[in-house]
Write an enzyme that holds these catalytic residues in place. Structure first.
Site, PDB file in Angstrom:
ATOM      1  N   ASP A   1      40.089  50.305  53.632  1.00 16.83           N
ATOM      2  CA  ASP A   1      39.363  51.386  54.293  1.00 16.83           C
ATOM      3  C   ASP A   1      38.798  52.256  53.192  1.00 16.83           C
ATOM      4  O   ASP A   1      39.521  52.672  52.280  1.00 16.83           O
ATOM      5  CB  ASP A   1      40.246  52.206  55.238  1.00 16.83           C
ATOM      6  CG  ASP A   1      39.383  53.017  56.193  1.00 16.83           C
ATOM      7  OD1 ASP A   1      38.531  52.409  56.878  1.00 16.83           O
ATOM      8  OD2 ASP A   1      39.517  54.247  56.248  1.00 16.83           O
TER       9      ASP A   1
ATOM     10  N   ASN B   1      33.308  42.991  57.870  1.00 12.82           N
ATOM     11  CA  ASN B   1      32.120  43.364  57.101  1.00 12.82           C
ATOM     12  C   ASN B   1      31.833  42.256  56.078  1.00 12.82           C
ATOM     13  O   ASN B   1      32.613  42.057  55.144  1.00 12.82           O
ATOM     14  CB  ASN B   1      32.383  44.703  56.395  1.00 12.82           C
ATOM     15  CG  ASN B   1      31.186  45.197  55.610  1.00 12.82           C
ATOM     16  OD1 ASN B   1      30.480  44.428  54.966  1.00 12.82           O
ATOM     17  ND2 ASN B   1      30.965  46.503  55.623  1.00 12.82           N
TER      18      ASN B   1
ATOM     19  N   LYS C   1      29.364  46.489  38.208  1.00 14.87           N
ATOM     20  CA  LYS C   1      29.702  47.267  39.400  1.00 14.87           C
ATOM     21  C   LYS C   1      31.175  47.069  39.766  1.00 14.87           C
ATOM     22  O   LYS C   1      31.885  48.029  40.081  1.00 14.87           O
ATOM     23  CB  LYS C   1      28.822  46.859  40.578  1.00 14.87           C
ATOM     24  CG  LYS C   1      29.154  47.685  41.831  1.00 14.87           C
ATOM     25  CD  LYS C   1      28.684  47.044  43.104  1.00 14.87           C
ATOM     26  CE  LYS C   1      29.315  47.779  44.283  1.00 14.87           C
ATOM     27  NZ  LYS C   1      28.963  47.192  45.585  1.00 14.87           N
TER      28      LYS C   1
ATOM     29  N   THR D   1      38.779  42.094  57.425  1.00 18.27           N
ATOM     30  CA  THR D   1      37.519  42.822  57.542  1.00 18.27           C
ATOM     31  C   THR D   1      36.497  41.979  58.287  1.00 18.27           C
ATOM     32  O   THR D   1      36.474  40.750  58.159  1.00 18.27           O
ATOM     33  CB  THR D   1      36.958  43.209  56.159  1.00 18.27           C
ATOM     34  OG1 THR D   1      35.732  43.943  56.343  1.00 18.27           O
ATOM     35  CG2 THR D   1      36.686  41.990  55.292  1.00 18.27           C
TER      36      THR D   1
ATOM     37  N   ASP E   1      25.267  52.249  47.702  1.00 17.24           N
ATOM     38  CA  ASP E   1      25.148  51.964  46.264  1.00 17.24           C
ATOM     39  C   ASP E   1      23.829  52.443  45.646  1.00 17.24           C
ATOM     40  O   ASP E   1      23.828  52.919  44.514  1.00 17.24           O
ATOM     41  CB  ASP E   1      25.321  50.468  45.993  1.00 17.24           C
ATOM     42  CG  ASP E   1      26.768  50.011  46.141  1.00 17.24           C
ATOM     43  OD1 ASP E   1      27.668  50.867  46.188  1.00 17.24           O
ATOM     44  OD2 ASP E   1      26.989  48.784  46.202  1.00 17.24           O
TER      45      ASP E   1
ATOM     46  N   ARG F   1      36.372  49.923  44.875  1.00 22.77           N
ATOM     47  CA  ARG F   1      37.003  48.700  45.401  1.00 22.77           C
ATOM     48  C   ARG F   1      37.486  47.806  44.266  1.00 22.77           C
ATOM     49  O   ARG F   1      38.570  47.216  44.341  1.00 22.77           O
ATOM     50  CB  ARG F   1      36.025  47.959  46.316  1.00 22.77           C
ATOM     51  CG  ARG F   1      36.684  46.819  47.089  1.00 22.77           C
ATOM     52  CD  ARG F   1      35.796  46.318  48.219  1.00 22.77           C
ATOM     53  NE  ARG F   1      35.616  47.360  49.230  1.00 22.77           N
ATOM     54  CZ  ARG F   1      34.469  48.007  49.442  1.00 22.77           C
ATOM     55  NH1 ARG F   1      33.395  47.710  48.733  1.00 22.77           N
ATOM     56  NH2 ARG F   1      34.401  48.938  50.362  1.00 22.77           N
TER      57      ARG F   1
END
Length: 198
Positions: A72, A12, A176, A10, A158, A182
């Site tokens: 993804d 990100n 969370k 990733t 979020d 995830r």
């Protein structure tokens, strides 16, 4: 555990932080693309989260030679016929800020009553271990889209994704991670790795 060191496929930085935070306490060592000397962009041309995850995992594996784990994921809103879905990261444009995307999504749902604001986050993980062995799993978090963002934690959508009356951005990281799409997918992934141990 068969595979304990993997490349996070990733670019990100928020996803990378979350993947490391969840997997490393489970005994999986995560390497960033920068640490592996890999810098690639992957065209996400798949028609499902699973296809896009596999495209990214294979591309990073081929570039690095390391077992590569790709995520993804996306937000699917029922009142919007599943949008933004596969286009979650590109909703309102590739370079749109999180704030712009949140504002636009809330605006699209302006006249939608609470009972029809249901949505889910979906995360599909794909680990390409070598040329032949591939591991897949998926996590889903059901919730609803709020009328306004709340909280300053998390990232992405979020602040407007509510579970049991509280946004994901209002929750401590551990809470969370326990609830999120995830987090669910990564825990299943770690469990699957354990089953592969000789």
């Amino acid at each position: 555990m068969l595979t304990t060191k993997i490349l996070a496929a990733t670019n990100n930085p928020d996803k990378l932080i979350e993947i490391c935070r969840i997997l490393e306490p489970l005994g999986v060592s995560v390497i960033s693309p920068a640490e592996a000397g890999v810098s690639i962009e992957v065209d996400e041309t798949g028609t499902t989260f699973a296809e896009n995850a596999q495209l990214k995992a294979r591309a990073f594996f081929e570039a690095s030679g390391l077992p590569s784990l790709a995520d993804d994921s996306g937000l699917c809103v029922d009142a919007l016929d599943g949008r933004p879905g596969l286009d979650t990261a590109f909703y309102q444009g590739e370079n749109a800020s999180y704030e712009t995307r949140i504002s636009a999504l809330v605006g699209e749902l302006n006249d939608v009553p609470d009972e029809r604001r249901t949505a889910r986050f979906i995360c599909h993980l794909c680990l390409v271990m070598d040329g032949e062995n591939v591991l897949d799993c998926e996590g889903v978090c059901e919730g609803m889209i709020g009328h306004a963002p709340k909280g300053d934690g998390g990232f992405g959508y979020d602040p407007i994704f509510y579970v049991d009356g509280k946004s994901m951005a209002e929750r401590p990281k551990a809470e969370k991670d326990y609830l999120s799409h995830r987090g669910r997918a990564l825990r299943e992934f770690a469990a699957l790795l354990c089953t592969l141990a000789p």
